[in-house]
Motif scaffolding. Structure first.
Motif, mmCIF file in Angstrom:
data_model
loop_
_atom_site.group_PDB
_atom_site.id
_atom_site.type_symbol
_atom_site.label_atom_id
_atom_site.label_comp_id
_atom_site.label_asym_id
_atom_site.label_seq_id
_atom_site.Cartn_x
_atom_site.Cartn_y
_atom_site.Cartn_z
ATOM 1 N N GLY A 7 53.927 5.331 49.823
ATOM 2 C CA GLY A 7 54.886 6.406 50.077
ATOM 3 C C GLY A 7 55.145 6.568 51.559
ATOM 4 O O GLY A 7 54.681 5.808 52.392
ATOM 5 N N GLY A 8 55.892 7.577 51.869
ATOM 6 C CA GLY A 8 56.214 7.870 53.253
ATOM 7 C C GLY A 8 57.690 8.194 53.385
ATOM 8 O O GLY A 8 58.409 8.363 52.395
ATOM 9 N N LEU A 9 58.129 8.270 54.594
ATOM 10 C CA LEU A 9 59.515 8.593 54.880
ATOM 11 C C LEU A 9 60.401 7.394 54.565
ATOM 12 O O LEU A 9 60.114 6.268 54.979
ATOM 13 C CB LEU A 9 59.672 8.982 56.345
ATOM 14 N N VAL A 10 61.476 7.627 53.833
ATOM 15 C CA VAL A 10 62.434 6.580 53.492
ATOM 16 C C VAL A 10 63.742 6.893 54.210
ATOM 17 O O VAL A 10 64.271 7.985 54.075
ATOM 18 C CB VAL A 10 62.665 6.520 51.963
ATOM 19 N N VAL A 11 64.223 5.939 54.968
ATOM 20 C CA VAL A 11 65.466 6.112 55.703
ATOM 21 C C VAL A 11 66.515 5.220 55.062
ATOM 22 O O VAL A 11 66.289 4.038 54.843
ATOM 23 C CB VAL A 11 65.301 5.743 57.191
ATOM 24 N N ALA A 12 67.664 5.798 54.742
ATOM 25 C CA ALA A 12 68.748 5.043 54.123
ATOM 26 C C ALA A 12 70.036 5.275 54.900
ATOM 27 O O ALA A 12 70.171 6.260 55.623
ATOM 28 C CB ALA A 12 68.932 5.491 52.670
ATOM 29 N N GLU A 13 70.954 4.367 54.744
ATOM 30 C CA GLU A 13 72.256 4.508 55.381
ATOM 31 C C GLU A 13 72.973 5.708 54.760
ATOM 32 O O GLU A 13 73.012 5.854 53.540
ATOM 33 C CB GLU A 13 73.087 3.237 55.151
ATOM 34 N N PRO A 14 73.549 6.574 55.599
ATOM 35 C CA PRO A 14 74.220 7.753 55.047
ATOM 36 C C PRO A 14 75.517 7.375 54.327
ATOM 37 O O PRO A 14 76.179 6.398 54.678
ATOM 38 C CB PRO A 14 74.507 8.621 56.265
ATOM 39 N N ASP A 15 75.865 8.163 53.327
ATOM 40 C CA ASP A 15 77.113 7.974 52.597
ATOM 41 C C ASP A 15 78.252 8.513 53.457
ATOM 42 O O ASP A 15 78.231 9.696 53.842
ATOM 43 C CB ASP A 15 77.040 8.728 51.267
ATOM 44 N N PRO A 16 79.256 7.692 53.796
ATOM 45 C CA PRO A 16 80.348 8.153 54.662
ATOM 46 C C PRO A 16 81.084 9.379 54.111
ATOM 47 O O PRO A 16 81.451 10.277 54.875
ATOM 48 C CB PRO A 16 81.285 6.942 54.749
#
Length: 63
Positions: A7-16
């Motif tokens: 687990g941990g922090l998940v960073v994803a590309e933001p939805d425009p």
């Protein structure tokens, strides 16, 4: 955040679309008018052109 093993922090590309909506809501809340938006856009465009011109080289100018 994901919990547990792996687990941990998940960073994803933001939805425009979500970003545009959030920005519009914020600008309406702050009562930002058309003139202020135009000035901000102009400043961002000038900064983008300046940054691109400072980082261009012969290889990237061929694209």
């Amino acid at each position: 955040m994901r919990r547990g093993p792996g687990g941990g922090l998940v960073v994803a590309e933001p939805d425009p679309d979500a970003m545009a909506h959030a920005t519009a809501v914020h600008l309406r809340y702050r009562k930002v008018g058309p003139q202020a938006l135009f000035e901000a856009r102009t400043a961002l465009e000038v900064a983008a052109v300046r940054g691109a011109s400072e980082n261009i080289d012969e290889a990237s100018s061929m694209c």
